[in-house]
Design a protein around this motif. Structure first.
Motif, short mmCIF file in Angstrom:
data_model
loop_
_atom_site.label_atom_id
_atom_site.label_comp_id
_atom_site.label_asym_id
_atom_site.label_seq_id
_atom_site.Cartn_x
_atom_site.Cartn_y
_atom_site.Cartn_z
N THR A 68 12.68 21.26 -31.95
CA THR A 68 11.46 20.15 -30.85
C THR A 68 10.18 20.46 -30.97
OG1 THR A 68 11.95 21.99 -29.17
CG2 THR A 68 13.81 20.54 -29.33
N THR A 69 10.02 19.59 -30.36
CA THR A 69 7.99 19.57 -30.33
C THR A 69 7.65 20.31 -29.12
OG1 THR A 69 7.34 18.00 -32.26
CG2 THR A 69 5.93 18.53 -30.63
N GLU A 70 7.46 21.41 -29.25
CA GLU A 70 6.48 22.08 -27.99
C GLU A 70 4.86 21.61 -27.30
OE1 GLU A 70 7.44 24.59 -24.65
OE2 GLU A 70 8.40 24.21 -25.98
N GLY A 71 3.84 20.62 -28.28
CA GLY A 71 2.89 21.10 -27.32
C GLY A 71 2.09 20.51 -29.03
N TYR A 72 1.38 20.31 -28.76
CA TYR A 72 0.07 19.34 -29.17
C TYR A 72 -1.71 20.32 -28.96
CZ TYR A 72 2.28 16.23 -31.43
OH TYR A 72 3.80 15.01 -31.75
N TYR A 73 -1.80 20.78 -30.27
CA TYR A 73 -3.07 21.76 -29.72
C TYR A 73 -4.20 21.57 -31.37
CZ TYR A 73 0.20 24.37 -26.85
OH TYR A 73 1.12 25.38 -26.53
N GLY A 74 -5.13 21.85 -30.44
CA GLY A 74 -6.90 22.05 -31.24
C GLY A 74 -7.69 22.80 -31.53
N VAL A 75 -8.13 22.83 -32.74
CA VAL A 75 -8.67 24.31 -32.87
C VAL A 75 -9.92 23.19 -33.81
CG1 VAL A 75 -9.17 26.12 -34.24
CG2 VAL A 75 -6.88 25.51 -33.54
N GLY A 76 -10.83 24.30 -32.98
CA GLY A 76 -13.07 23.22 -33.49
C GLY A 76 -13.02 24.60 -35.07
N VAL A 77 -13.24 23.36 -35.72
CA VAL A 77 -13.20 23.62 -36.77
C VAL A 77 -14.94 24.03 -37.05
CG1 VAL A 77 -14.65 21.89 -39.24
CG2 VAL A 77 -12.34 21.11 -37.86
N LYS A 78 -15.74 24.26 -35.84
CA LYS A 78 -16.57 24.68 -36.12
C LYS A 78 -17.06 26.23 -35.67
CE LYS A 78 -20.33 21.03 -38.20
NZ LYS A 78 -20.63 19.96 -37.66
N ASN A 79 -16.79 26.30 -34.24
CA ASN A 79 -16.50 27.02 -33.34
C ASN A 79 -14.84 28.06 -33.11
OD1 ASN A 79 -14.24 25.69 -31.78
ND2 ASN A 79 -15.92 24.98 -29.97
N GLY A 80 -13.80 27.03 -33.93
CA GLY A 80 -13.28 28.09 -33.77
C GLY A 80 -13.04 28.38 -32.17
N GLN A 81 -12.47 27.89 -31.18
CA GLN A 81 -12.19 27.15 -30.30
C GLN A 81 -11.17 27.55 -29.85
OE1 GLN A 81 -13.04 29.22 -27.13
NE2 GLN A 81 -10.57 28.35 -26.32
#
Length: 97
Positions: A68-81
């Protein structure tokens, strides 16, 4: 000359997994805190949301009943946030996670 920081995809995935563990969503051994199952990050693509270039990553859970898919996330390429990403392909939005 200012050197620009840039995180690799694997570094971004490690940062996100650490954040998911800090927030209590995933345990230290890589299973989901609620309901069990093995957490696995699946890189989708690089996107720009609200002017931030980020790795767009799906969190899948592998369990006895299937995947199952729990969710979607992003990680900043330049800031690592880390960010929680919502919406569809045409209109994505991100909130700091």
């Amino acid at each position: 000359v200012v050197e620009e920081n840039k995180y690799s995809q694997s570094e971004a995935e490690a940062l996100l997994m650490k954040r998911l563990q800090e927030k209590g969503k995933v345990t230290g051994n890589g299973t989901m805190s609620s309901g069990g199952g093995t957490a696995k990050l699946e890189y989708q693509r690089t996107v720009t949301i609200n002017g931030v270039e980020m790795y767009y990553i799906r969190l899948d859970v592998y369990g006895s009943a299937g995947t199952t898919t729990e969710g979607y996330y992003g990680v900043g390429v330049k800031n690592g946030q880390c960010y929680t990403v919502t919406g569809s392909n045409g209109s994505l939005s991100a909130v700091q996670y």
